[in-house]
Design a protein around this motif. Structure first.
Motif, PDB file in Angstrom:
ATOM      1  N   HIS A 104       0.804  -1.184   0.011  1.00 18.21           N
ATOM      2  CA  HIS A 104      -0.179   0.028   0.032  1.00 18.21           C
ATOM      3  C   HIS A 104       0.936   1.174  -0.101  1.00 18.21           C
ATOM      4  O   HIS A 104       1.763   1.451   1.020  1.00 18.21           O
ATOM      5  CB  HIS A 104      -0.976   0.088   1.212  1.00 18.21           C
ATOM      6  N   HIS A 117      -3.962   6.976  -1.978  1.00 24.55           N
ATOM      7  CA  HIS A 117      -3.543   5.686  -1.787  1.00 24.55           C
ATOM      8  C   HIS A 117      -3.525   4.766  -2.739  1.00 24.55           C
ATOM      9  O   HIS A 117      -4.767   4.665  -3.479  1.00 24.55           O
ATOM     10  CB  HIS A 117      -4.879   5.076  -0.678  1.00 24.55           C
ATOM     11  N   HIS A 119      -1.733   1.380  -5.315  1.00 23.80           N
ATOM     12  CA  HIS A 119      -1.276  -0.189  -5.150  1.00 23.80           C
ATOM     13  C   HIS A 119      -0.358  -0.284  -6.422  1.00 23.80           C
ATOM     14  O   HIS A 119      -0.742  -0.726  -7.671  1.00 23.80           O
ATOM     15  CB  HIS A 119      -2.434  -1.201  -4.860  1.00 23.80           C
ATOM     16  N   LEU A 217     -10.337  -3.499  -0.037  1.00 27.65           N
ATOM     17  CA  LEU A 217      -9.234  -3.922   0.732  1.00 27.65           C
ATOM     18  C   LEU A 217      -9.521  -4.736   2.015  1.00 27.65           C
ATOM     19  O   LEU A 217      -9.118  -4.704   3.086  1.00 27.65           O
ATOM     20  CB  LEU A 217      -8.346  -2.582   1.158  1.00 27.65           C
TER      21      LEU A 217
HETATM   22 CU    CU Z   1      -3.734   0.050   0.054  1.00 26.10          CU
END
Ligand code: CU
Length: 316
Positions: A104, A117, A119, A217
């Motif tokens: 993350h 945020h 990935h 998530l």
């Molecule tokens: Cu994440």
């Protein structure tokens, strides 16, 4: 007031500042139990079953911890790339999945704006790559939240500067309701310095509760909290997971937040609805607040901020 008294007052002020600095130093020292943060449940385990410290220092403050180092690497324009170098000095290539992902990457400007945020993708040489989440000029903090296979969960942080004309954004005032992408999100609960406390975020749209949040998530939302002043990255755990028979897909999503000190925090809730991820942001203040709006040190943990204008400090 004569000069001697004034100097005395000044010296007292210095003592207060150094006293605070010493408190911060003790937090950094991993061997001092005063800074340990424990889950509420520990009181129920006098047998010592849970005597291990849960945390010695909030995450994200260190670029290198327990042998692992976060290292940005050169990347083409429009891309952000980094490695996590392991105890052997080489990029780590094996990670455990946590919250549905092996890595993350969270970024925010030092003024707490610009939160993203994302990935990244891992290449075979241990380099993580992602379309850059650094949206414009500024002093950014990048957090890598991961678990190296065979190791403990870690959040490392590194400063990244994006050159250009910098516009400082004032932190929005504390509020218990905010809007994002046509949704209204309200916040119930107050973080308590030094212990775990529940925070419930409730999502509605056009005045109607949203009861079909989509898993994201591994939960019905993902909450990150950053502390103003040093961007300490806080552990926030969802209370319940989709499919556990008790956790419903909205409108409320509850998290258990561990706030290490009094102070001002920015909360970022990622939730998924309508096939898209939305981020609702809140400013919250933990601990008692003075008339001037500055958080006062609580009895449970140092804030790292010297107090000014307190009666008796001799600043008159
Ligand atoms: Cu994440």
């Amino acid at each position: 007031m004569n000069t001697v008294t004034r100097l005395g007052g000044f010296a007292l002020g210095l003592v207060a500042v150094f006293g605070t600095a010493y408190g911060v130093g003790r937090v950094v020292d991993p061997g001092v139990p005063a800074a340990e943060i424990r889950h509420d449940g520990d009181a129920a385990h006098p047998d010592g079953e849970h005597d291990e410290p849960v945390d010695r220092l909030p995450g994200g403050l260190l670029v290198s911890d327990r042998g692992y180092t976060l290292a940005p690497v050169a990347a083409p324009a429009g891309e952000f790339a980094f490695t996590v170098d392991g105890p052997d000095g080489r990029p780590v290539t094996s990670y455990d999945v946590a919250h549905d992902k092996r890595m993350h990457l969270i970024v925010a400007r030092r003024d707490l704006s610009g939160f993203r945020h994302v990935h990244p993708d891992l290449t075979s040489d241990g380099t993580w790559r992602v379309a850059t989440p650094l949206a414009g000029p500024g002093q950014w903090r990048a957090f890598a939240d991961f678990t190296p296979t065979g190791g403990e969960p870690l959040t490392l942080g590194v400063d990244v500067t994006v050159p250009g004309e910098l516009t400082e954004r004032p932190l929005p005032a504390p509020a218990t309701s905010t809007s994002v992408d046509g949704y209204t999100v309200t916040l119930a609960g107050e973080p308590q310095p030094g212990r775990t406390s529940p925070l419930t975020l409730t999502v509605s749209r056009d005045g109607q509760p949203v009861t079909d949040l989509e898993p994201y998530l591994g939960a019905y939302g993902h909450l990150v909290a950053l502390r103003r002043g040093d961007l300490a990255y806080l552990h926030v755990h969802p209370d319940g997971t989709p499919g556990d028979g008790r956790t419903r897909p909205g409108p409320g999503v509850t998290f258990l937040a561990e706030v290490p000190s009094a102070g001002t925090y920015r909360l970022y809730l990622d939730f998924r609805h309508g096939g898209a991820v939305h981020t609702a942001e809140f400013t919250v203040v933990a601990g008692a607040v003075t008339a001037g709006g500055d958080p006062r040190p609580s009895g449970t943990a140092p804030t790292g901020e010297p107090e000014h204008g307190t009666p008796g400090h001799g600043h008159n």
